[in-house]
Design a protein around this motif. Sequence first.
Motif, mmCIF file in Angstrom:
data_model
loop_
_atom_site.group_PDB
_atom_site.id
_atom_site.type_symbol
_atom_site.label_atom_id
_atom_site.label_comp_id
_atom_site.label_asym_id
_atom_site.label_seq_id
_atom_site.Cartn_x
_atom_site.Cartn_y
_atom_site.Cartn_z
ATOM 1 N N PRO A 1 -11.263 7.854 -1.933
ATOM 2 C CA PRO A 1 -10.881 8.931 -2.870
ATOM 3 C C PRO A 1 -9.893 9.936 -2.275
ATOM 4 O O PRO A 1 -9.210 10.639 -3.022
ATOM 5 N N TYR A 2 -9.827 9.991 -0.944
ATOM 6 C CA TYR A 2 -8.983 11.001 -0.306
ATOM 7 C C TYR A 2 -7.589 10.482 0.047
ATOM 8 O O TYR A 2 -6.752 11.231 0.543
ATOM 9 N N ILE A 3 -7.338 9.178 -0.163
ATOM 10 C CA ILE A 3 -6.020 8.618 0.157
ATOM 11 C C ILE A 3 -5.032 8.997 -0.947
ATOM 12 O O ILE A 3 -5.250 8.678 -2.118
ATOM 13 N N PRO A 4 -3.927 9.672 -0.619
ATOM 14 C CA PRO A 4 -3.001 10.188 -1.646
ATOM 15 C C PRO A 4 -1.999 9.139 -2.136
ATOM 16 O O PRO A 4 -0.773 9.314 -2.028
ATOM 17 N N PHE A 5 -2.520 8.000 -2.644
ATOM 18 C CA PHE A 5 -1.650 6.964 -3.187
ATOM 19 C C PHE A 5 -2.159 6.542 -4.557
ATOM 20 O O PHE A 5 -3.297 6.841 -4.941
ATOM 21 N N LYS A 6 -1.319 5.810 -5.274
ATOM 22 C CA LYS A 6 -1.729 5.273 -6.569
ATOM 23 C C LYS A 6 -2.707 4.125 -6.363
ATOM 24 O O LYS A 6 -2.829 3.568 -5.274
ATOM 25 N N LEU A 7 -3.383 3.750 -7.451
ATOM 26 C CA LEU A 7 -4.432 2.732 -7.383
ATOM 27 C C LEU A 7 -3.925 1.421 -6.794
ATOM 28 O O LEU A 7 -4.546 0.833 -5.909
ATOM 29 N N LYS A 8 -2.744 0.936 -7.292
ATOM 30 C CA LYS A 8 -2.216 -0.340 -6.814
ATOM 31 C C LYS A 8 -1.903 -0.291 -5.320
ATOM 32 O O LYS A 8 -2.159 -1.247 -4.581
ATOM 33 N N SER A 9 -1.375 0.836 -4.866
ATOM 34 C CA SER A 9 -1.048 0.996 -3.442
ATOM 35 C C SER A 9 -2.311 0.989 -2.591
ATOM 36 O O SER A 9 -2.352 0.400 -1.498
ATOM 37 N N ILE B 1 -5.171 -0.472 -3.322
ATOM 38 C CA ILE B 1 -5.706 -1.844 -3.293
ATOM 39 C C ILE B 1 -4.894 -2.697 -2.330
ATOM 40 O O ILE B 1 -5.444 -3.470 -1.533
ATOM 41 N N LEU B 2 -3.579 -2.582 -2.370
ATOM 42 C CA LEU B 2 -2.704 -3.364 -1.499
ATOM 43 C C LEU B 2 -2.960 -3.033 -0.032
ATOM 44 O O LEU B 2 -3.062 -3.935 0.814
ATOM 45 N N ILE B 3 -3.077 -1.748 0.275
ATOM 46 C CA ILE B 3 -3.341 -1.322 1.660
ATOM 47 C C ILE B 3 -4.691 -1.869 2.135
ATOM 48 O O ILE B 3 -4.823 -2.358 3.264
ATOM 49 N N SER B 4 -5.706 -1.801 1.267
ATOM 50 C CA SER B 4 -7.046 -2.271 1.627
ATOM 51 C C SER B 4 -7.045 -3.770 1.899
ATOM 52 O O SER B 4 -7.622 -4.236 2.894
ATOM 53 N N VAL B 5 -6.389 -4.535 1.007
ATOM 54 C CA VAL B 5 -6.337 -5.992 1.180
ATOM 55 C C VAL B 5 -5.597 -6.351 2.468
ATOM 56 O O VAL B 5 -6.039 -7.214 3.232
ATOM 57 N N CYS B 6 -4.470 -5.689 2.727
ATOM 58 C CA CYS B 6 -3.698 -5.956 3.955
ATOM 59 C C CYS B 6 -4.510 -5.629 5.202
ATOM 60 O O CYS B 6 -4.482 -6.374 6.191
ATOM 61 N N LEU B 7 -5.259 -4.519 5.165
ATOM 62 C CA LEU B 7 -6.087 -4.124 6.299
ATOM 63 C C LEU B 7 -7.148 -5.184 6.596
ATOM 64 O O LEU B 7 -7.352 -5.586 7.753
#
Length: 378
Positions: free
Chosen positions: A39-47, A49-55
């Motif tokens: 909730p604290y990450i200042p990005f849009k929903l798609k970004s 999700i993309l960051i989480s999947v890449c991680l």
Amino acid sequence: KQKTILYLLLLAVVLAIVVSGSRSGVLTIAIVLAIWLYPYIPFKLKSKILISVCLILVLLGGGYFLKKDSADGRLLIWRCSLEMVKDLPFCGYGINGFKAHYMDYQANFFMEKPNSGYMKLADNVSSPFNEYLNIVIKFGYLGMIILILGISLLIFCYCKDPKYEKRIALYSLLSIGIFSMFSYPFTYPFVWIIVCLDIFVLMRGNIVLNIQKNHRNILYVFAIAACSWGGIKLYQRINAEYQWGKIAYSTANENLVIYYKLMPVMGNNPYFLYNYSVALFELNRLNESLKLALFCNRYWADYDLELLLGNIYSKMKDYDMAEIHYRKASLMCPCRFVPLYYLYELYKEAGNANGMLSVGRSIMDKPVKVNSMQVMQI
């Protein structure tokens, strides 16, 4: 001040997991922290999700190549475990199903694929390194359905009353659930205690405290009776383990009386049965040793047990049966030299020159996984 202490403790836990070198632990803590900080990450929903999947992909790939042989070993275990599931998909093999059957499947795998690249990685295995796969092996798809329904109930309890302590309990269960994909945390009593505490916190106020008072008293009586019965059984087991520990490494004849007395309590423990059979074998009571080893084989498919059966049959001059068990032990753990050496000595005793030559060549051509004095002597 309390938050500062909490964050310092959290940092200490994260550092401890990283230093331990546990790939499953690092992946678990990364995913849980990502969900917590989401909730604290200042990005849009798609970004997000993309960051989480890449991680997750980076951590999975890094964990695989960091200890590739270990990872490939687990892939072999999962592959053979899935073959077990295919044979009994709905009902499973029972509580001790994995120990009772897995090594037979691993032996069959190498019998069908004698040149597999997994041969140097295979070893004696007692866990599938995946608790969900373990549930399917033990209880079939029915067990997995019950687990999914239980998880759904806990999520429902949280959504109905999303308090802070319930969120923490949910994070706790999530971390155990992720870790369970790559390891076997439920072999440790501490994990069971934490899981029970988390479940109680999540269900409190929804189900646990809504039971009527008269029914609650009945539940208390039942719980006290169950705990008392469990305490008695636990005391008997601890006492039996203690008595066994005192004689486990001795082959004195008088110890057989103690082994016999411990059978009613320890008779379903494959390690005890194996130890008892070894003691009988060392005292040359071959028929009794064989009977007990075969009984143990119902609970435990194991490399060491196959070697013991081979040794018993060899001493009884039943060379055909000894050969079967030595070869099976070799298929269970193809990188080991001892089964082939025993097979060589068996052919030598039986006067089988062709067998000696064939096995001798196999020993000489086998790559050495771990240099040791025993391997050098063989």
